[in-house]
Design a protein around this motif. Structure first.
Motif, short mmCIF file in Angstrom:
data_model
loop_
_atom_site.label_atom_id
_atom_site.label_comp_id
_atom_site.label_asym_id
_atom_site.label_seq_id
_atom_site.Cartn_x
_atom_site.Cartn_y
_atom_site.Cartn_z
N GLY A 95 0.81 -1.21 0.00
CA GLY A 95 0.00 0.00 0.00
C GLY A 95 0.84 1.26 0.00
O GLY A 95 0.54 2.23 -0.71
N ILE A 96 1.94 1.25 0.77
CA ILE A 96 2.84 2.41 0.82
C ILE A 96 3.53 2.59 -0.53
O ILE A 96 3.65 3.70 -1.05
CB ILE A 96 3.87 2.23 1.94
N LYS B 271 1.87 9.14 -6.38
CA LYS B 271 2.33 10.52 -6.19
C LYS B 271 3.39 10.88 -7.23
O LYS B 271 3.41 12.03 -7.73
CB LYS B 271 2.91 10.69 -4.79
N SER B 272 4.24 9.91 -7.58
CA SER B 272 5.30 10.19 -8.54
C SER B 272 4.70 10.41 -9.94
O SER B 272 5.21 11.20 -10.75
CB SER B 272 6.31 9.04 -8.58
#
Length: 352
Positions: A341-342, A349-350
């Motif tokens: 998940g992280i 986001k990238s």
């Protein structure tokens, strides 16, 4: 002994290789609180050789005075010259309170100094405060209660109880304090203190050991006390190989792996990574407690973390009593899901 002669909260500012250790700043932070309650000053004692250029660090972190003992005999730590130096400081300046870090150096130095100046010492303290002793006045002897005493609290009997100790009849009141327990004193750039250069006089004798060589080992182990995020595993992780799950999570979230004593006892991870009463005290922003039951010996070293996230298959495990968030289930399934998940969130986001 006239107790009224003893004033000030003194801190032994430990340094190694002319670098002031973090514990010195932590002790200064607590010393400022104690001194405020007593209406007195904070004094740092700095011992070393060619160390004068480091005094400003102690000024900027809260010392009202710095007693500087600069002598070649103090270049490396040796028990006898350092014991002599601190004992002479106590005999001349008469501190009310004297704090030393419970480091390898402090645990050797503190007991010897207190024996030499004929006072008591409470070791491995986790709480220090000013108050009355006895804590509760004895009926009929209320007038015998002593005020403005240093109350020194430490775990006892293997961490199964907490003892509060005082030293009402002798001075200074001495304590060693575990690294990582007290909050670091904030830095005030440009702050000035009175500098007192003190020479206790050194006469080498048969107790002065001679250091022939210093060999420093190079370790890959990180300093978990400086980490902002810690992923900690206990006996419930199951094996040394299974710690790869925790390492993957730590890598994904930008943290470090640490452990409980049971893991070290099993030989899965080195002692440097142990958190708890017999390990290190940590204050990260986030602490993952994975497969850790939550015995008091462990929680004593991590309960001041900002956020504690516990993962354990036993819903009645004591770790959930100190956790901010808890997940009941199989860590072998839950930890990889958190890690993925992280990673997915980072990937999204990238792309944005």
């Amino acid at each position: 002994m006239s107790l009224e002669e003893y004033k000030g909260v003194y801190v032994f500012a430990q340094q190694v290789d002319n670098h002031i250790d973090e514990i010195a700043y932590e002790l200064l932070g607590k010393a400022k609180d104690l001194a405020a309650d007593l209406g007195t000053e904070v004094v740092a004692v700095l011992c070393g050789s060619d160390i004068k250029n480091k005094v400003y660090h102690l000024e900027e972190h809260g010392a009202d005075k710095v007693i500087l003992i600069d002598d070649p005999e103090l270049k490396e730590y040796r028990t006898e010259p350092y014991t002599h130096a601190l004992s002479e400081v106590i005999n001349k300046f008469k501190p009310d309170v004297f704090l030393i870090g419970a480091t390898a150096i402090g645990r050797d130095l503190g007991p010897r100094v207190c024996a030499r100046v004929h006072t008591g010492l409470t070791a491995d303290c986790t709480v220090l405060e000013i108050g009355d002793f006895p804590l509760n006045p004895i009926p009929g002897k209320e007038d015998e209660q002593k005020h403005n005493q240093l109350l020194m609290t430490r775990p006892a009997f293997g961490g199964n109880t907490i003892a509060t100790i005082a030293c009402p009849e002798f001075r200074p009141q001495m304590a060693t304090v575990r690294p990582g327990v007290m909050k670091r004193s904030p830095k005030e750039v440009g702050r000035k203190a009175e500098i007192i250069e003190f020479n206790p006089g050194f006469t080498p004798n048969d107790k002065y050991v001679e250091i022939l060589d210093v060999i420093k080992s190079v370790k890959e182990t990180v300093d978990i006390q400086k980490a902002k995020i810690l992923v900690s595993g206990g006996r419930g992780v199951g094996s040394a190989e299974n710690f790869k799950l925790l390492q993957d999570l730590a890598d994904a979230i930008g943290g470090e792996v640490c452990c409980s004593r049971a893991v070290v006892d099993n030989g899965w991870l080195p002692k440097d990574l142990q958190v708890g009463q017999t390990g290190k005290t940590v204050r990260p922003l986030v602490y993952f407690a994975i497969g850790i039951s939550g015995a008091i010996q462990h929680t004593a070293g991590m309960e001041e973390s900002e956020i504690i996230i516990a993962i354990n298959k036993d819903e009645s495990a004591p770790i959930f009593d100190v956790a901010d968030y808890g997940v009941v289930g199989d860590l072998n399934k839950i930890v990889p899901l958190i890690t993925e998940g992280i990673k997915a969130q980072k990937a999204n986001k990238s792309e944005e």
